[in-house]
Motif scaffolding. Structure first.
Motif, PDB file in Angstrom:
ATOM      1  N   GLN A 134      33.375  37.655  39.236  1.00  0.00           N
ATOM      2  CA  GLN A 134      34.333  37.132  40.221  1.00  0.00           C
ATOM      3  C   GLN A 134      35.577  36.609  39.509  1.00  0.00           C
ATOM      4  O   GLN A 134      36.709  36.837  39.964  1.00  0.00           O
ATOM      5  CB  GLN A 134      33.675  36.023  41.036  1.00  0.00           C
ATOM      6  N   TYR A 135      35.367  35.935  38.371  1.00  0.00           N
ATOM      7  CA  TYR A 135      36.496  35.414  37.598  1.00  0.00           C
ATOM      8  C   TYR A 135      37.362  36.564  37.085  1.00  0.00           C
ATOM      9  O   TYR A 135      38.597  36.496  37.138  1.00  0.00           O
ATOM     10  CB  TYR A 135      35.993  34.572  36.431  1.00  0.00           C
ATOM     11  N   LEU A 136      36.741  37.632  36.584  1.00  0.00           N
ATOM     12  CA  LEU A 136      37.498  38.774  36.073  1.00  0.00           C
ATOM     13  C   LEU A 136      38.373  39.386  37.159  1.00  0.00           C
ATOM     14  O   LEU A 136      39.550  39.712  36.920  1.00  0.00           O
ATOM     15  CB  LEU A 136      36.550  39.832  35.518  1.00  0.00           C
ATOM     16  N   HIS A 137      37.822  39.562  38.358  1.00  0.00           N
ATOM     17  CA  HIS A 137      38.599  40.141  39.450  1.00  0.00           C
ATOM     18  C   HIS A 137      39.783  39.239  39.815  1.00  0.00           C
ATOM     19  O   HIS A 137      40.903  39.734  40.025  1.00  0.00           O
ATOM     20  CB  HIS A 137      37.712  40.380  40.669  1.00  0.00           C
ATOM     21  N   ALA A 138      39.543  37.928  39.881  1.00  0.00           N
ATOM     22  CA  ALA A 138      40.614  36.999  40.221  1.00  0.00           C
ATOM     23  C   ALA A 138      41.690  37.000  39.136  1.00  0.00           C
ATOM     24  O   ALA A 138      42.900  36.988  39.427  1.00  0.00           O
ATOM     25  CB  ALA A 138      40.047  35.586  40.403  1.00  0.00           C
ATOM     26  N   LEU A 139      41.264  37.015  37.885  1.00  0.00           N
ATOM     27  CA  LEU A 139      42.209  37.019  36.760  1.00  0.00           C
ATOM     28  C   LEU A 139      43.005  38.317  36.725  1.00  0.00           C
ATOM     29  O   LEU A 139      44.217  38.319  36.476  1.00  0.00           O
ATOM     30  CB  LEU A 139      41.434  36.851  35.453  1.00  0.00           C
ATOM     31  N   ASN A 140      42.357  39.408  36.989  1.00  0.00           N
ATOM     32  CA  ASN A 140      43.012  40.710  36.984  1.00  0.00           C
ATOM     33  C   ASN A 140      44.149  40.755  37.993  1.00  0.00           C
ATOM     34  O   ASN A 140      45.237  41.272  37.716  1.00  0.00           O
ATOM     35  CB  ASN A 140      41.976  41.795  37.305  1.00  0.00           C
ATOM     36  N   GLN A 141      43.870  40.177  39.166  1.00  0.00           N
ATOM     37  CA  GLN A 141      44.885  40.180  40.214  1.00  0.00           C
ATOM     38  C   GLN A 141      45.998  39.181  39.919  1.00  0.00           C
ATOM     39  O   GLN A 141      47.187  39.489  40.074  1.00  0.00           O
ATOM     40  CB  GLN A 141      44.232  39.848  41.559  1.00  0.00           C
ATOM     41  N   ALA A 142      45.620  37.989  39.459  1.00  0.00           N
ATOM     42  CA  ALA A 142      46.603  36.935  39.239  1.00  0.00           C
ATOM     43  C   ALA A 142      47.563  37.275  38.093  1.00  0.00           C
ATOM     44  O   ALA A 142      48.755  36.947  38.154  1.00  0.00           O
ATOM     45  CB  ALA A 142      45.894  35.612  38.938  1.00  0.00           C
ATOM     46  N   ARG A 143      47.056  37.940  37.067  1.00  0.00           N
ATOM     47  CA  ARG A 143      47.882  38.207  35.885  1.00  0.00           C
ATOM     48  C   ARG A 143      48.266  39.668  35.734  1.00  0.00           C
ATOM     49  O   ARG A 143      48.873  40.037  34.734  1.00  0.00           O
ATOM     50  CB  ARG A 143      47.151  37.712  34.636  1.00  0.00           C
ATOM     51  N   ASP A 144      47.897  40.480  36.724  1.00  0.00           N
ATOM     52  CA  ASP A 144      48.282  41.892  36.721  1.00  0.00           C
ATOM     53  C   ASP A 144      47.917  42.560  35.394  1.00  0.00           C
ATOM     54  O   ASP A 144      48.745  43.211  34.750  1.00  0.00           O
ATOM     55  CB  ASP A 144      49.781  42.027  36.990  1.00  0.00           C
ATOM     56  N   LEU A 145      46.638  42.408  35.004  1.00  0.00           N
ATOM     57  CA  LEU A 145      46.192  42.921  33.710  1.00  0.00           C
ATOM     58  C   LEU A 145      45.812  44.398  33.742  1.00  0.00           C
ATOM     59  O   LEU A 145      45.581  45.002  32.697  1.00  0.00           O
ATOM     60  CB  LEU A 145      44.997  42.095  33.215  1.00  0.00           C
ATOM     61  N   ASP A 146      45.695  44.963  34.946  1.00  0.00           N
ATOM     62  CA  ASP A 146      45.355  46.380  35.092  1.00  0.00           C
ATOM     63  C   ASP A 146      44.038  46.720  34.390  1.00  0.00           C
ATOM     64  O   ASP A 146      43.885  47.801  33.809  1.00  0.00           O
ATOM     65  CB  ASP A 146      46.495  47.250  34.526  1.00  0.00           C
TER      66      ASP A 146
END
Length: 274
Positions: A134-146
């Protein structure tokens, strides 16, 4: 308590392969740190209800099934590796905290993956229905890490994805990563990042809306903390040979858990444990 008294049965959920918290020993019997704590609760229930012959049933659970089974009453105590979060408290209640982990990244030493910034545009794996994914998905979206985020069914499958190159890193609680590497023949080829992504306060889930039962569980645990018996239980599972292979994690008790033992809390707020 009324349900347990009327049925003469208490049901414990356990994980089949999450040492040293919850796993099957050589005799296929559920054992581990979390099971030890739950067994102390069962002893207290037997005394409270005057049911010395209370039947104890054990049921295997997974990341995806543990919350529903507790919420619907199929499992009375989930004795595994479950992080207490505000979102999960909408479904179940949690005991006072029993362990504090930190979610970290495991990767091949040669990959150069050390922080989440190194995951830009890469494939990373975590385990299905966990706080780490869940943290990875949130971080991916918040920081646009692709990032491309994969979900393993369990720790073994997720680790295999990194071993075989399907993912460059596995995000999971540090103590579980240590346990995985302790039995890996090529453990020296992997590294666990130093910086935690999150703090993970583990607790024992139980059904919501039952303050009498929760108080009994919390009283048992805080008594173990107050009397210092928790230190013996901790040493047995984290600083002694465990399981058929006799693996010793040699993991000292963290400052965060020592603070919980001095001042028990069931807070889901990660900031409480920093």
């Amino acid at each position: 308590m009324r349900k347990i008294r009327d049925t003469g049965l208490i049901t414990l959920g356990y994980r089949t392969n999450s040492p040293p918290f919850s796993f099957l020993d050589a005799r296929r019997v559920p054992v581990g740190y979390s099971l030890d704590l739950c067994e102390r609760v069962v002893d207290a229930v037997k005394r409270r209800l005057a049911l010395p012959d209370l039947e104890v049933r054990t049921v295997p659970v997974g990341s995806a099934t543990r919350m529903p089974l507790v919420a619907n009453g199929s499992v009375d105590l989930e004795c595994g590796i479950t992080t207490n979060t505000a979102e999960r408290q909408k479904l179940v209640a949690f005991s006072v905290t029993t362990f504090v982990a930190g979610s970290k990244l495991l990767s091949r030493r040669s990959s150069g993956i050390r922080t989440v910034d190194d995951l830009q545009g890469r494939t990373v794996v975590s385990t299905l229905a966990t706080t780490s994914i869940q943290y990875l998905h949130a971080l991916n979206q918040a920081r646009d890490l692709d990032m491309r985020i994969l979900a393993g069914q369990d720790d073994v499958e997720a680790f295999r994805m990194v071993s075989t190159g399907r993912a460059v890193a596995y995000a999971m609680d540090d103590v579980l990563l240590l346990s995985l590497l302790s039995t890996a023949p090529d453990a020296a080829d992997f590294v666990i990042a130093e910086e935690p992504l999150t703090r993970e306060p583990y607790g024992i889930p139980m059904r919501r809306g039952d303050p009498v039962f929760k108080k009994l569980v919390d009283d048992v645990l805080t008594d173990l903390y107050r009397r210092g018996e928790i230190m013996q239980i901790y040493r047995r599972w984290f600083q002694s040979p465990v399981g058929p292979r006799g693996v010793n994690l040699q993991l000292p008790m963290s400052e965060s858990l020592q603070r919980v033992i001095r001042h028990p809390t069931d807070s889901p707020d990660p900031a409480t444990y920093r």
